[in-house]
Design an enzyme around this catalytic site. Sequence first.
Site, PDB file in Angstrom:
ATOM      1  N   CYS A 175      13.893 -10.675  40.791  1.00  0.00           N
ATOM      2  CA  CYS A 175      13.542 -11.829  39.973  1.00  0.00           C
ATOM      3  C   CYS A 175      14.299 -11.704  38.657  1.00  0.00           C
ATOM      4  CB  CYS A 175      12.032 -11.943  39.742  1.00  0.00           C
ATOM      5  SG  CYS A 175      11.339 -10.632  38.718  1.00  0.00           S
TER       6      CYS A 175
ATOM      7  N   GLY B  66     -15.637 -20.657  39.212  1.00  0.00           N
ATOM      8  CA  GLY B  66     -15.108 -21.538  40.249  1.00  0.00           C
ATOM      9  C   GLY B  66     -16.167 -21.981  41.242  1.00  0.00           C
TER      10      GLY B  66
END
Length: 484
Positions: free
Chosen positions: A458, A289
């Site tokens: 979730c 990155g």
Amino acid sequence: MKFIVKLYPEIMMKSKPVRMRFTKMLETNIRNVLKKVDEDAKVQRQWDRIWVKVPNDKPELAQAFGERLACIPGIAHVVQVDEYSFTSVDDIYQQVLPVYRDQIAGKTFCVRVKRTGSHDFNSIEVERYVGGGLNQFTDAVGVRLKNPEVTVNLEIEGDKLYMVTKRIEGLGGFPMATQEDVLSLISGGFDSGVSSYQFIKKGARTHYCFFNLGGAQHEIGVKQVAYHLWKTYGESHKVKFVSVPFEPVVAEILEKIDNGQMGVVLKRMMMRTAARIAERMGIQAIVTGESLGQVSSQTLTNLNVIDRCTDMLILRPLIAMDKQDIINECRRIGTEDFAKSMPEYCGVISQKPTVKAVLAKVEAEETKFSEDLIDRIVEQAVAIDIREIAEQMNTRITETETVVAIDTNEVVIDIRAPEEEENKPLEIEGVEIKRIPFFKLATQFADLDKQKTYLLYCERGVMSKLQALYLIEQGYHNVKVYRP
């Protein structure tokens, strides 16, 4: 109800054999992803499009299918359509009229038609006939060809009429696995998440390599980022997550290496180690990155010195991007809040870093390392199938509980992504439910009432366990996992 998947234009420009291969791969990828939503999903490939059929008895799946299709690389856009049969142009108009009568009342509109097959009329003739009828026999303000308030989109194929009810923009790029695999160096920060995403979008199966400098808490946070990227954008294919215990390297750098050279030497050691791991995995390229001039080790001179440590191809997709553009992209792909809460370790080890490293000096400093250091590090690296992260969390989550019943002082936090929560709202009578998406939980949990216990929910229990373990590592003990 059906979806028509339109291929990204770059795929359409390929030669016939390549185009067929890419289209076939995209069909397989779509099927792999949608089968996890519903086993009855039907996917059919044509030359320039792919059809996805929503089971007739499960119209509620349309939203879930659309959301998944929007995140599959290789798709330009998707249109959701209702299917009709017709015998004439007037028959087309008669079927369009009741559908759009109320939608265009008091508004300007236009009709757009795309047609394939052999007919005794062309697209423009259909547009004029249907548009004229709607203009005459509805309460529409009138036809406006430029910037209308409502566009009536129709697609005709053979004797089938498809009325477009929704358009969903796709990721673009190439289908997953049409390019060779890459190994992405991921730290959990803004940059590495975006660089990983860009190669997923480009069709490369993206594996993850994490250099652990900060213990279990750091690793858990990075795994959340990697899992999110894979689950959202790359779920059609299996990938590896490699964790490398890099504390011994940092210890030797702090003890033996000249202060000004530390940053460059650290990056060179990372590249060497990643190259060795990539070779073992049969991978030919490393992704980072790094962005030009962002930090001292990312000047052109220093990047050149870093690259000299290995023959492995090093790819830097963010090299010319501004930091704010990277953050904006990070926000768009859903990794911003992870990055905000991620500790940064690499930048603190050098007080006066050089911006113009000299290769000979760096190589001289590196002779001070233990001869077998990288060998030991590579042997200690742990590679797992990214799908095993959930199972791994099950074995490590001993400090928290999984509950099925809710006590008086407990609050449920629905950590699903907003679109999942809207599609299937969690409602429990007499229980307080907070809705905080998993990617915002790390930054918002500290603001919650510390006298209460929070149950994370979730759909499958994977992300809730990851988040619970991460919060426990941060020192919060008023958190459990809710699995009704």
